[in-house]
Write an enzyme that holds these catalytic residues in place. Structure first.
Site, PDB file in Angstrom:
ATOM      1  N   HIS A  62       0.826  -1.209   0.000  1.00  0.00           N
ATOM      2  CA  HIS A  62       0.000   0.000   0.000  1.00  0.00           C
ATOM      3  C   HIS A  62       0.860   1.260   0.000  1.00  0.00           C
ATOM      4  CE1 HIS A  62      -2.806  -2.731   2.535  1.00  0.00           C
ATOM      5  NE2 HIS A  62      -2.981  -2.966   1.258  1.00  0.00           N
ATOM      6  N   LYS A  72       6.302   6.581   6.779  1.00  0.00           N
ATOM      7  CA  LYS A  72       5.787   5.750   7.876  1.00  0.00           C
ATOM      8  C   LYS A  72       6.936   5.311   8.768  1.00  0.00           C
ATOM      9  CE  LYS A  72       1.994   3.758   5.189  1.00  0.00           C
ATOM     10  NZ  LYS A  72       1.465   2.540   4.568  1.00  0.00           N
ATOM     11  N   TYR A 132       1.830   2.082  13.476  1.00  0.00           N
ATOM     12  CA  TYR A 132       2.304   2.932  12.385  1.00  0.00           C
ATOM     13  C   TYR A 132       2.219   4.383  12.846  1.00  0.00           C
ATOM     14  CZ  TYR A 132       0.384  -0.899   9.413  1.00  0.00           C
ATOM     15  OH  TYR A 132       0.052  -2.097   8.834  1.00  0.00           O
ATOM     16  N   ASP A 168      -6.044  -6.754  -1.565  1.00  0.00           N
ATOM     17  CA  ASP A 168      -4.637  -7.065  -1.791  1.00  0.00           C
ATOM     18  C   ASP A 168      -4.469  -8.230  -2.760  1.00  0.00           C
ATOM     19  OD1 ASP A 168      -4.058  -5.018  -0.042  1.00  0.00           O
ATOM     20  OD2 ASP A 168      -3.569  -6.323   1.639  1.00  0.00           O
TER      21      ASP A 168
END
Length: 176
Positions: A62, A72, A132, A168
């Site tokens: 992603h 991130k 995250y 996904d």
């Protein structure tokens, strides 16, 4: 904290340097001043968590398009994962390169993934929780997914995934 460079320009594995005594340990896992001093994102307005009860769960790959591209800082707070970043920045010296690293709650290590890279992971144990820190807020219209096993990236996943979301599983190959 030790910042270990990777094959992706601007991506680092971050290893804490804990101080230990009879009480246990203490370690910095993030410092805005230190990150900014290295030219990395130091403002993370969104914090997210992912809990994955099943070993072999795959999430990714992603990323979020500009103008809300995301850096991130990823850490396993429970369990162990194989974490992957793929450089999708056309002007990067590491364009289309990938890095895979084990993040382990016991080691308390983290992976800093710069803006413009796709991210995904595979759980290596049951009951994995991932934290995250994200440099941008989520923008659903800019969210993108590319195929986790795209031959253009040739990621050497350590095991075959056993649980993948429909999003996904049906993602398309990356088109440079």
């Amino acid at each position: 904290m030790r910042f270990v460079p990777t094959a992706i320009d601007g991506a680092f594995l971050i290893e804490p340097e804990p101080a230990s005594d009879a009480r246990g340990l203490f370690a910095r896992t993030f410092c805005a001043e230190t990150f900014a001093g290295k030219g990395l994102a130091a403002h993370f307005p969104q914090h997210s968590t992912s809990f994955n009860p099943q070993r072999g769960t795959l999430r990714g790959l992603h990323y979020q398009d500009a103008p809300k591209g995301e850096a991130k800082l990823v850490r396993a707070t429970s369990g162990r994962i194989f974490d992957v970043a793929v450089d999708l920045r056309r002007d990067s010296p590491s364009y289309l390169a990938h890095v895979g690293a084990e993040l382990d709650a016991e080691r308390r290590n983290a992976f800093y993934i710069p803006e413009g890279c796709a991210h995904g992971f595979l759980t290596l144990r049951e009951d994995c929780e991932i934290l995250y820190l994200v440099s941008e807020t989520y923008a659903p219209d800019l969210a993108r997914t590319v195929r986790w096993d795209d031959p253009a990236f040739a990621v050497a996943w350590p095991a075959t995934p056993t649980l993948i979301s429909p999003r996904d599983a049906t993602a398309e190959d990356f088109i440079p």
